[in-house]
Design a protein around this motif. Structure first.
Motif, PDB file in Angstrom:
ATOM      1  N   MET A  43       0.840  -1.189   0.000  1.00  0.00           N
ATOM      2  CA  MET A  43       0.000   0.000   0.000  1.00  0.00           C
ATOM      3  C   MET A  43       0.880   1.245   0.000  1.00  0.00           C
ATOM      4  O   MET A  43       1.956   1.266   0.606  1.00  0.00           O
ATOM      5  N   ASP A  44       0.410   2.289  -0.658  1.00  0.00           N
ATOM      6  CA  ASP A  44       1.175   3.535  -0.736  1.00  0.00           C
ATOM      7  C   ASP A  44       0.886   4.463   0.427  1.00  0.00           C
ATOM      8  O   ASP A  44       1.703   5.322   0.770  1.00  0.00           O
ATOM      9  N   ALA A  45      -0.283   4.320   1.036  1.00  0.00           N
ATOM     10  CA  ALA A  45      -0.674   5.145   2.179  1.00  0.00           C
ATOM     11  C   ALA A  45      -1.854   4.456   2.851  1.00  0.00           C
ATOM     12  O   ALA A  45      -2.388   3.464   2.337  1.00  0.00           O
ATOM     13  N   TYR A  46      -2.225   4.957   4.002  1.00  0.00           N
ATOM     14  CA  TYR A  46      -3.447   4.433   4.602  1.00  0.00           C
ATOM     15  C   TYR A  46      -4.069   5.511   5.485  1.00  0.00           C
ATOM     16  O   TYR A  46      -3.415   6.452   5.929  1.00  0.00           O
ATOM     17  N   THR A  47      -5.374   5.377   5.713  1.00  0.00           N
ATOM     18  CA  THR A  47      -6.089   6.293   6.586  1.00  0.00           C
ATOM     19  C   THR A  47      -7.023   5.477   7.463  1.00  0.00           C
ATOM     20  O   THR A  47      -7.488   4.400   7.079  1.00  0.00           O
TER      21      THR A  47
END
Length: 527
Positions: free
Chosen positions: A498-502
């Protein structure tokens, strides 16, 4: 000399014996009798092999055979049947006298010691298993609670952004406020559990102290004004501004103390002071004190309030609300930051809470990071926001074609509405397997991937997409959307590709930051 040896033989607490190479007992001391119950008379004509546990007999035969060639042995565990019929575990050492065909043997009873050690190991393993089960339970509870909370807060945010009459506005605001309060309680419980499980991780990043403190003042000034309480903030001139540490946790502790001060102060003043307690070239001991003119705390209750789920008394819980977790979490966070927390209070007059934490001193200017929103609800464990100027150009904040992988219909509605309001187009996959299939043609600019879904979870779907890309080329940005909030989750998601997460509940600003971060990372990967 023989008399001295005889006295040692008689007074030793260990089991001493003289045994022939054929296994027969020649003599035992009183210690042997005390441990195993046998006297020399009881053992007349008895061979040692007859008393040894069957599972240990072959081992002892080997040792005695070695003794015949003059080889001693040390610290060998052998179970011996006592006169009572029970087996005792003795640790044996022996020296052979070959010319006399005998062994001098010393046995130390370690039965209780080994049992205690085994019990301790069992308890340790049980505690570790319980801790793992607790962590898994908390992760699942986080997901199960945050998922509906995402819908509650998301839909109320969207509702407040529409044309409402006064009553509708009040109802929607009440729903949003209650949801935010519930989320705070959830975050407190998760924080406490992570600390107790040793899974709390602190950041060590540069930040500007006075900017952070100003944002805290903004949060609480309105609440103080509503109660008619004067709110004063003071930073000592000699206090360095550029620090290195976990500003999110520092902010959390200060906000907790200020929140309590406002909650328990009906009139007067709340004064917060930040100063340097001790300082050298590279480190500073930050001293923070919050003084109020509130209800105060009785002397006999002052230490108890730092215990989890504890307030001064039941009536204060009913009158002022709260779980009693904040101070317990704050003290433990301060401990993790190599500091300490204390309290001075007089009932009916007011209180002064204070704490120290150790921070590094940054000797170069740092660019300001985006601060959490005015509700103070940002997840301290979330990835650091990326400045819009560097990583989230306008082209990335609107007009994207997005694949949303989410199994919950309400959450689909919330995320789709938020994204469409920012000018994006959205297609929905109901689980990870469908997202994997829909992403084959590469028609999407980015994928919002829920972590926990049926058929194929988001992490597994991401791993499969990245494996396909390694074979076929390309890279589609993937943002993890998770209701989990446990230590190690961020690393696990990023390792999966994954490139980012929230975190859920998904808020509009956090979603924009995650999109900017993922697109920036994707551009660097492509280049």
């Amino acid at each position: 000399v023989n008399d001295e040896i005889e006295r040692f033989f008689s007074v030793s607490l260990d089991a001493l014996s003289i045994v022939g190479f054929d296994g027969t007992f020649h003599r035992v001391n009183p210690g042997f009798t005390r441990v195993l119950g046998y006297t020399s008379e009881d053992l007349r004509g008895v061979r040692s092999y007859d008393l040894i546990h069957p599972d240990d007999a072959s081992q002892m035969r080997e040792r005695i055979e070695q003794g015949k060639s003059g080889e001693a042995f040390h610290s060998v565990d052998v179970r011996i049947r006592a006169k009572s019929g029970e087996y005792r575990l003795l640790q044996w050492s022996s020296i052979p006298i070959v010319e006399d065909q005998i062994l001098y043997a010393v046995g130390r009873d370690v039965t209780e010691e080994r049992k205690a050690r085994a019990d301790l190991m069992t308890a340790k393993e049980g505690a570790e298993a319980a801790s793992r089960a607790k962590s898994e339970f908390l992760a699942n509870m986080s997901h199960e609670i945050r998922t509906p909370m995402n819908a509650v807060l998301g839909m109320s945010d969207l509702m407040l952004d529409t044309d409402l009459d006064r009553v509708q506005q009040e109802y929607a605001s009440a729903i949003n406020s209650a949801g935010s309060a519930l989320l705070e309680i959830l975050n407190d419980i998760l924080d406490l559990s992570k600390i107790e499980a040793g899974k709390m991780e602190l950041e060590n990043a540069p930040f500007q102290l006075r900017d952070r403190l100003q944002s805290i003042m903004t949060v609480f000034s309105v609440r103080a004004d509503e109660k008619g309480v004067e709110l004063a903030f003071e930073v000592s001139p000699d206090m360095p501004d550029l620090l290195i540490g976990d500003h999110g946790r520092l902010r959390q502790v200060i906000m907790n103390l200020l929140g309590n001060a406002i909650k328990f102060t009906e009139s007067g003043q709340i004064h917060t002071r930040i100063e340097s307690a001790r300082q050298d070239k590279d480190t500073v001991e930050v001293l923070v004190s919050v003084r109020d003119t509130g209800i105060g705390i009785p002397l006999d209750k002052q230490e108890r309030i730092f215990e989890a789920f504890t307030q001064v008394d039941g009536s204060s819980t009913r009158q002022f609300g709260g779980t009693g977790l904040g101070l317990s979490i704050s003290r433990q966070l301060v401990d993790l930051m190599h500091g300490s927390m204390g309290l001075e209070s007089t009932e009916g007059v007011g209180s002064r809470f204070y704490f120290t934490v150790k921070m590094g001193i940054q000797h170069e200017e740092v660019s300001a990071a985006v601060d959490p929103g005015p509700d103070g609800s940002a997840d301290p464990g979330a990835p650091a926001p990326v400045p819009a100027a560097d990583s989230a150009p306008a082209a990335w904040t609107t007009g994207l074609h997005i694949l949303l992988a989410e199994d919950n219909p309400l959450n689909q509605m919330v995320a789709t509405s938020l994204l469409k309001k920012d000018g994006h187009t959205v297609e929905v996959a109901d689980d990870g397997q469908q997202a994997l299939e829909m992403s084959v043609d590469g028609a999407y600019d980015v994928i919002l991937m829920d972590v926990q879904m049926p058929r194929l979870d988001g992490v597994s779907a991401t791993v499969s997409i990245r494996e396909r890309e390694r074979q076929q080329g390309g890279h589609i940005p993937i943002i993890g959307v998770t209701a989990h909030a446990m230590a190690g989750d961020r690393e696990r998601f990023l390792e999966a590709g994954m490139d980012a997460y929230t975190s859920k509940p998904v808020r509009r600003d956090a979603l924009r930051v995650a999109l900017g971060e993922a697109m920036a990372k994707s551009c660097k990967t492509s280049n």
